[in-house]
Design an enzyme around this catalytic site. Structure first.
Site, PDB file in Angstrom:
ATOM      1  N   SER A 287       0.861  -1.187   0.000  1.00 40.02           N
ATOM      2  CA  SER A 287       0.000   0.000   0.000  1.00 40.02           C
ATOM      3  C   SER A 287       0.890   1.228   0.000  1.00 40.02           C
ATOM      4  CB  SER A 287      -0.860   0.017   1.267  1.00 40.02           C
ATOM      5  OG  SER A 287      -0.079   0.381   2.386  1.00 40.02           O
ATOM      6  N   ASP A 288       0.304   2.393  -0.207  1.00 41.57           N
ATOM      7  CA  ASP A 288       1.075   3.600   0.060  1.00 41.57           C
ATOM      8  C   ASP A 288       0.976   3.866   1.560  1.00 41.57           C
ATOM      9  OD1 ASP A 288       2.629   5.815  -0.126  1.00 41.57           O
ATOM     10  OD2 ASP A 288       1.596   6.673  -1.855  1.00 41.57           O
ATOM     11  N   TRP A 289       1.698   4.861   2.023  1.00 40.29           N
ATOM     12  CA  TRP A 289       1.783   5.141   3.462  1.00 40.29           C
ATOM     13  C   TRP A 289       0.376   5.324   4.063  1.00 40.29           C
ATOM     14  CZ3 TRP A 289       6.016   6.311   6.892  1.00 40.29           C
ATOM     15  CH2 TRP A 289       5.601   6.781   8.134  1.00 40.29           C
ATOM     16  N   GLY A 290      -0.014   4.352   4.846  1.00 44.04           N
ATOM     17  CA  GLY A 290      -1.292   4.476   5.550  1.00 44.04           C
ATOM     18  C   GLY A 290      -2.519   4.379   4.674  1.00 44.04           C
TER      19      GLY A 290
END
Ligand code: BGC
Length: 736
Positions: A287-290
């Site tokens: 995923s991307d950050w968060g």
């Protein structure tokens, strides 16, 4: 002592391996599969979920800064990867913690190595201006070599998002506006990072991001929604992602944004159908950050459990920074909401990459202090950074051949704080050692020139400072060099701007300098296309130098004095007005085609023409193009060839990017007025002529229809060849 610790850890790792498993990273896949199957049989559900969790350590690239105590979790097998931990000493420390876990599965260390590691390279957008795929690959290779020597296994690069919107701050991180070129650059970068064999300790995993369409946020605002027809996505945004997968990228990252109403992080069309099923991608998706947690902000998930369910079901294998998987997946599996086979598939994909890196053979194989000392910041890296930086510079204007400067120039009036700023020279999203950066100011001094420096302009207050002093120094100089543009921090993530024009005051300063009658060279320092109409009109010479990294200064002076003849071409159209954005050269005809007046697709108050078109860039020499010739071909898979004679008509040797554009005259869906479908960078001695030949295959003639099927349709095509997307000579062809 260290050696003993290493051997003990290695032994411990070996003992934990299933009996009979082979540990050699270069062994064929069936051995890898056997090894991983055996390992997975020994893993508990919690340990499997641990492999899907990536946590940061003191590295913050997003809003959720939950800091947990990592070492104990790692030793319990609850974390499979860390981001932002780098350096042999640090990575070794955490790997030690992993070696205390029951199965001793090594950690994977990832970081954003975007344009060089300690040795800073030009911004990716700047490198794209080189149109030199070997140089671009070399840059990624150097970044990988240094990063791997610092204990890293994985970079979150390349970003391959196509963008037509210069307001979007992240354009600095991509290859610009063109899908064909973007695809070639994506493949070169993957090849550079990963090399031939991931078990080679000079290579790292690459990550194609941000899948998909992140470069088309509405109104240019970072993270904003993305909505487009699937054929539009397929034709204009998808090619670089696909090329990255085909080049063997080990990982993909999902975008923060949604695509057609479904957040990319939980988008099964993108992650499962397209990437994993249709393209046969065997790596894993992070995923991307968060962005798993942010599914709640999208109002697409009701809580973190729902977010975990939706993301894993869609094919998102590893969660970065938030802990929706850690907190909920076990329960979801036990309740039968998430089939075990989905978790197993994700775990297997991650373990395979660890295996390919050779980490099961030796979890410390990227932890070598001696290699770290030798490789990082080496002379070889610096030479490569300078080589790429020189090729990234674009000559936009050169009235009266002011450039290159004569060797007789001894006294330089240097104006502009950007020319002296080591921090800015490195550009945004950099890992470079700022102190080791050679600025333009440093490079001029190193050449033995007398440099009279003035700030000229206060970037913080946005006003001209000490004008009379700056003009006095200009009058006494042989040449005035002005650094103008944006601070490096004006581009990057979370750095979209509603106005990309260089301030009037900065431009007025240049105008005042021009009035002194001295030769004025403007260096445009920026991370995106910017607008500077007054300077464009009034300054006699303009070089776009972007942000070039550790060797920025020497690269710029080598170009100023003609030791390297500039050869860069713009990978994005430069708008003439903010109101033109989004701007692209490959627009459609429409029912009322673009024209200067009348009932046409245009503005009433501003021109539709860009300030500088895609593919534009001058040289200190000149090139002449013959009329292109098309010839039918008998080669399998090739319909025809288009060839053109290019002659260096000037007095210096130089390089030219010969560009081929294609228009499908009539098709079953509306198609662009032209699209780049080939290019070749050639080097010619004065007077030399070269014939450049482009093969015409499905890749040049086809497109995705409204069902996302790739088609090549019979009928008439126009082929255009020239030095940029405007300056073209054409010929036609009928596919029967
Ligand atoms: C960016 C990614 C990056 C990640 C990890 C995010 O904010 O969008 O491109 O790889 O942070 O640092």
């Amino acid at each position: 002592m260290r050696k003993i610790a290493f051997l003990t850890a290695l032994l411990a790792a070996m003992v934990a391996q299933p009996v009979g498993a082979t540990l050699n990273a270069s062994k064929p896949d069936n051995e890898m599969n056997r090894f991983i199957s055996n390992l997975m049989k020994q893993m508990t559900l919690e340990e499997k979920i641990g492999q899907l969790c990536q946590m940061p350590d003191g590295y913050i690239t997003g809003p959720d800064n939950t800091q947990v105590s990592l070492a104990p979790l790692i030793s319990e097998g609850k974390i499979g990867s860390l981001l932002g931990v780098c350096g042999v000493a640090e990575t070794r420390k955490f790997q030690d913690a992993a070696m205390k876990s029951q199965l001793k599965i090594p950690l994977l260390f990832g970081m954003d190595v975007i344009h060089g590691y300690t040795t800073g390279f030009p911004l990716p957008l700047a490198e794209a201006a080189s149109f030199d795929l070997d140089a671009i690959e070399m840059s990624a290779r150097c970044a990988a070599r240094e990063a791997a020597a610092a204990g890293l296994h994985w970079t979150f690069a390349p970003m391959v998002d196509i963008s037509w919107d210069a307001r979007w701050g992240r354009v600095m991180e991509g290859a610009g506006e063109d899908p064909y070129y973007g695809a070639k650059v994506a493949a070169a970068r993957v090849k550079g990072f990963q090399g031939e064999n991931l078990a080679d300790t000079a290579t790292i995993l690459s990550c194609i991001k941000h899948f998909g369409g992140y470069g088309a946020p509405m109104a240019g605002k970072d993270y904003n929604s993305v909505d487009m027809s699937l054929s539009h996505f397929a034709n204009f945004y998808m090619p670089p992602y696909k090329a990255g997968a085909e080049a063997g990228a080990a990982t993909f990252m999902s975008a923060f944004s949604d695509l057609n109403n479904v957040p990319c992080t939980a988008n099964s069309f993108l992650l499962r159908d397209l990437l994993k099923n249709q393209w046969g991608f065997e790596g894993f998706v992070v995923s991307d950050w968060g962005s798993v947690g942010e599914l709640m902000n999208h109002r697409y998930a009701s809580d973190s459990r729902d977010a975990a369910l939706k993301a894993i079901s869609a094919g998102l294998d590893m969660e970065m920074a938030t802990q929706c998987y850690a907190d909920n997946l076990a329960e979801l599996v036990k309740e039968g909401k998430v089939p075990m086979k989905i978790v197993d598939d994700a775990v297997r994909r991650i373990l395979e990459q660890k295996y390919r890196l050779g980490l099961f053979e030796d979890p410390y194989r990227y932890c070598n202090e001696e290699r770290e000392r030798e490789v990082i910041g080496s002379q070889k890296s610096r030479d490569e950074a300078r080589y790429v930086a020189e090729r990234s510079i674009v000559l936009l204007k050169n009235d009266h051949n002011i450039l290159p400067l004569s060797p007789d120039v001894k006294k330089v009036a240097l104006v502009g704080a950007l020319s002296k700023s080591k921090r800015d020279m490195c550009g945004s999203w950099t890992c470079a050692d700022v102190d080791q950066t050679v600025t333009l100011y440093d490079a001029l001094i190193n050449r033995g020139l007398t440099v009279d420096y003035s700030d000229g302009y206060d970037m913080e207050q946005n006003r001209i400072s000490n004008l009379s002093q700056t003009l006095a120094s200009a009058r006494e100089s042989d040449v005035v060099i002005v650094a103008m543009g944006e601070r490096a921090s004006y581009t990057g993530e979370m750095a979209s701007r509603g106005d990309i024009a260089i301030s009037d005051e900065q431009q007025r300063l240049v105008a005042e300098l021009v009035k002194t009658g001295k030769p004025v060279v403007v260096l445009l320092m920026c991370g995106r296309p910017v607008i500077f109409n007054q300077v464009k009109e009034e300054a006699p010479a303009i070089l776009c130098t972007w942000w070039l990294g550790s060797e920025a200064g020497p690269a710029i002076t080598n170009v100023l004095w003609g030791e390297y003849n500039p050869s860069g071409k713009l990978p994005m159209s430069f708008p003439a007005h903010n109101g033109q954005i989004p701007l692209n050269y490959q627009y459609k005809s429409t029912g009322r085609p673009t024209a200067n007046g009348g009932w046409s697709t245009r503005y009433r108050d501003i021109t539709t023409e860009p300030a500088y078109p895609f593919g534009y860039g001058l040289s200190y020499t000149t090139f002449d193009y013959s009329d292109p010739k098309v010839e039918a071909s008998t080669k399998p898979g090739e319909y025809a060839t288009v060839s053109v004679e290019v002659t260096n008509t000037g007095k210096r040797k130089g390089e030219e990017v010969v560009q081929l554009y294609v228009r499908d005259e009539v098709a079953s869906i509306t198609r662009p007025i032209k699209e780049l479908k080939g290019f070749e960078k050639i080097r010619l001695e004065p007077g030399e002529t070269r014939i450049v030949t482009f093969p015409i295959t499905d890749e040049q003639l086809g497109f995705y229809d409204n069902d996302m099927k790739y088609r090549v349709e019979k009928g008439d095509f126009t082929f255009m060849v020239g030095s940029d997307s405007k300056n073209l000579k054409s010929t036609s062809f009928t596919l029967k």
